[in-house]
Design a protein around this motif. Structure first.
Motif, mmCIF file in Angstrom:
data_model
loop_
_atom_site.group_PDB
_atom_site.id
_atom_site.type_symbol
_atom_site.label_atom_id
_atom_site.label_comp_id
_atom_site.label_asym_id
_atom_site.label_seq_id
_atom_site.Cartn_x
_atom_site.Cartn_y
_atom_site.Cartn_z
ATOM 1 N N THR A 13 2.204 -0.141 11.902
ATOM 2 C CA THR A 13 3.199 0.388 11.563
ATOM 3 C C THR A 13 2.791 0.798 10.102
ATOM 4 O O THR A 13 2.600 -0.111 9.292
ATOM 5 C CB THR A 13 4.893 0.392 11.793
ATOM 6 O OG1 THR A 13 5.250 -0.199 12.944
ATOM 7 C CG2 THR A 13 6.022 1.626 10.941
ATOM 8 N N TYR A 14 3.009 2.359 9.873
ATOM 9 C CA TYR A 14 3.026 2.141 8.538
ATOM 10 C C TYR A 14 2.987 3.590 7.427
ATOM 11 O O TYR A 14 3.964 4.912 8.816
ATOM 12 C CB TYR A 14 1.105 2.439 8.211
ATOM 13 C CG TYR A 14 0.604 3.813 8.831
ATOM 14 C CD1 TYR A 14 -0.132 4.737 8.496
ATOM 15 C CD2 TYR A 14 -0.318 3.505 10.226
ATOM 16 C CE1 TYR A 14 -0.613 5.995 8.782
ATOM 17 C CE2 TYR A 14 -0.582 4.375 10.870
ATOM 18 C CZ TYR A 14 -1.054 6.021 10.573
ATOM 19 O OH TYR A 14 -1.227 6.387 11.271
ATOM 20 N N LEU A 15 2.908 3.845 5.953
ATOM 21 C CA LEU A 15 3.739 4.915 5.836
ATOM 22 C C LEU A 15 2.493 6.216 5.531
ATOM 23 O O LEU A 15 1.650 5.690 4.416
ATOM 24 C CB LEU A 15 4.491 4.522 4.448
ATOM 25 C CG LEU A 15 5.573 3.949 4.425
ATOM 26 C CD1 LEU A 15 6.283 3.465 2.834
ATOM 27 C CD2 LEU A 15 6.973 4.172 4.975
ATOM 28 N N ARG A 19 1.682 7.613 -1.998
ATOM 29 C CA ARG A 19 3.314 6.788 -2.049
ATOM 30 C C ARG A 19 3.774 7.562 -2.867
ATOM 31 O O ARG A 19 3.055 7.398 -4.331
ATOM 32 C CB ARG A 19 2.980 4.694 -2.015
ATOM 33 C CG ARG A 19 2.376 4.456 -1.361
ATOM 34 C CD ARG A 19 1.993 3.431 -1.961
ATOM 35 N NE ARG A 19 3.576 2.479 -1.302
ATOM 36 C CZ ARG A 19 4.407 0.900 -1.159
ATOM 37 N NH1 ARG A 19 3.428 1.133 0.357
ATOM 38 N NH2 ARG A 19 4.947 1.010 -0.761
ATOM 39 N N GLN A 24 11.808 7.824 1.709
ATOM 40 C CA GLN A 24 10.866 7.378 2.091
ATOM 41 C C GLN A 24 10.771 7.753 2.955
ATOM 42 O O GLN A 24 11.544 8.733 4.606
ATOM 43 C CB GLN A 24 10.511 5.849 2.414
ATOM 44 C CG GLN A 24 11.192 4.642 1.708
ATOM 45 C CD GLN A 24 9.761 4.624 1.173
ATOM 46 O OE1 GLN A 24 8.782 4.407 1.420
ATOM 47 N NE2 GLN A 24 9.787 4.559 0.033
ATOM 48 N N CYS A 27 7.689 7.277 9.451
ATOM 49 C CA CYS A 27 6.239 6.401 9.450
ATOM 50 C C CYS A 27 5.758 6.448 10.883
ATOM 51 O O CYS A 27 5.932 7.448 11.527
ATOM 52 C CB CYS A 27 6.542 4.200 9.822
ATOM 53 S SG CYS A 27 7.948 4.130 8.454
ATOM 54 N N ARG A 28 4.121 5.956 10.614
ATOM 55 C CA ARG A 28 3.268 6.597 11.819
ATOM 56 C C ARG A 28 3.069 5.244 12.890
ATOM 57 O O ARG A 28 3.065 4.013 11.972
ATOM 58 C CB ARG A 28 2.167 6.690 11.138
ATOM 59 C CG ARG A 28 2.522 8.513 11.819
ATOM 60 C CD ARG A 28 0.889 8.932 10.575
ATOM 61 N NE ARG A 28 1.007 10.751 10.469
ATOM 62 C CZ ARG A 28 0.489 11.306 9.381
ATOM 63 N NH1 ARG A 28 -0.929 10.435 9.522
ATOM 64 N NH2 ARG A 28 0.415 12.465 9.416
ATOM 65 N N ARG A 29 2.355 5.242 13.870
ATOM 66 C CA ARG A 29 2.325 3.615 14.315
ATOM 67 C C ARG A 29 0.704 4.499 14.828
ATOM 68 O O ARG A 29 0.738 5.361 15.725
ATOM 69 C CB ARG A 29 3.125 3.803 15.554
ATOM 70 C CG ARG A 29 4.642 3.095 15.230
ATOM 71 C CD ARG A 29 5.313 2.336 16.176
ATOM 72 N NE ARG A 29 5.792 1.839 15.939
ATOM 73 C CZ ARG A 29 7.265 2.079 16.302
ATOM 74 N NH1 ARG A 29 7.627 3.415 17.206
ATOM 75 N NH2 ARG A 29 8.427 1.290 15.577
ATOM 76 N N ALA A 65 0.473 -0.423 2.700
ATOM 77 C CA ALA A 65 1.065 1.226 2.995
ATOM 78 C C ALA A 65 1.352 0.535 4.712
ATOM 79 O O ALA A 65 2.392 1.037 4.619
ATOM 80 C CB ALA A 65 0.388 2.399 3.154
ATOM 81 N N ILE A 67 3.467 -1.765 6.658
ATOM 82 C CA ILE A 67 4.825 -2.335 6.774
ATOM 83 C C ILE A 67 4.855 -3.417 8.029
ATOM 84 O O ILE A 67 5.644 -3.725 8.015
ATOM 85 C CB ILE A 67 6.212 -0.970 6.749
ATOM 86 C CG1 ILE A 67 6.169 -0.151 7.663
ATOM 87 C CG2 ILE A 67 5.671 -0.850 5.581
ATOM 88 C CD1 ILE A 67 6.414 0.495 7.604
ATOM 89 N N ASP A 68 4.079 -3.815 9.554
ATOM 90 C CA ASP A 68 4.406 -3.864 10.412
ATOM 91 C C ASP A 68 2.812 -3.985 10.580
ATOM 92 O O ASP A 68 2.548 -3.163 11.350
ATOM 93 C CB ASP A 68 5.542 -3.716 11.222
ATOM 94 C CG ASP A 68 5.594 -4.462 12.588
ATOM 95 O OD1 ASP A 68 5.774 -5.390 11.947
ATOM 96 O OD2 ASP A 68 5.818 -3.829 13.533
#
Length: 73
Positions: A13-15, A19, A24, A27-29, A65, A67-68
């Motif tokens: 999962t990312y932005l 930045r 915010q 998010c995209r996956r 960027a 985040i998961d």
């Protein structure tokens, strides 16, 4: 805690995009499609990611960027 290195198949999962300060963005996956690459000129690590729902070759995402991360099963 030692983080597992990103490899092909990890779900992330990312932005997206650059930045910026302020609220915010959504998010995209996606899925990692290859090994991360370090740009030694800027000291930034880039990760190739194919966004969910696309059949494109993918995009390069800054490692900071992301985040998961979920390891492939």
């Amino acid at each position: 805690m030692t983080e597992e290195p990103l490899v092909r198949g990890h779900r992330v999962t990312y932005l997206p995009g650059k930045r910026k300060p302020g609220p915010q963005r959504l998010c995209r996956r996606g899925i990692v499609t290859g090994p991360p690459v370090l740009d030694t000129d800027t000291d930034v690590t880039w990760v190739p990611v194919q966004a969910d729902g696309t059949h494109e070759t993918g995009e390069w995402v800054r490692a900071d960027a992301i985040i998961d991360v979920v390891a492939p099963t």
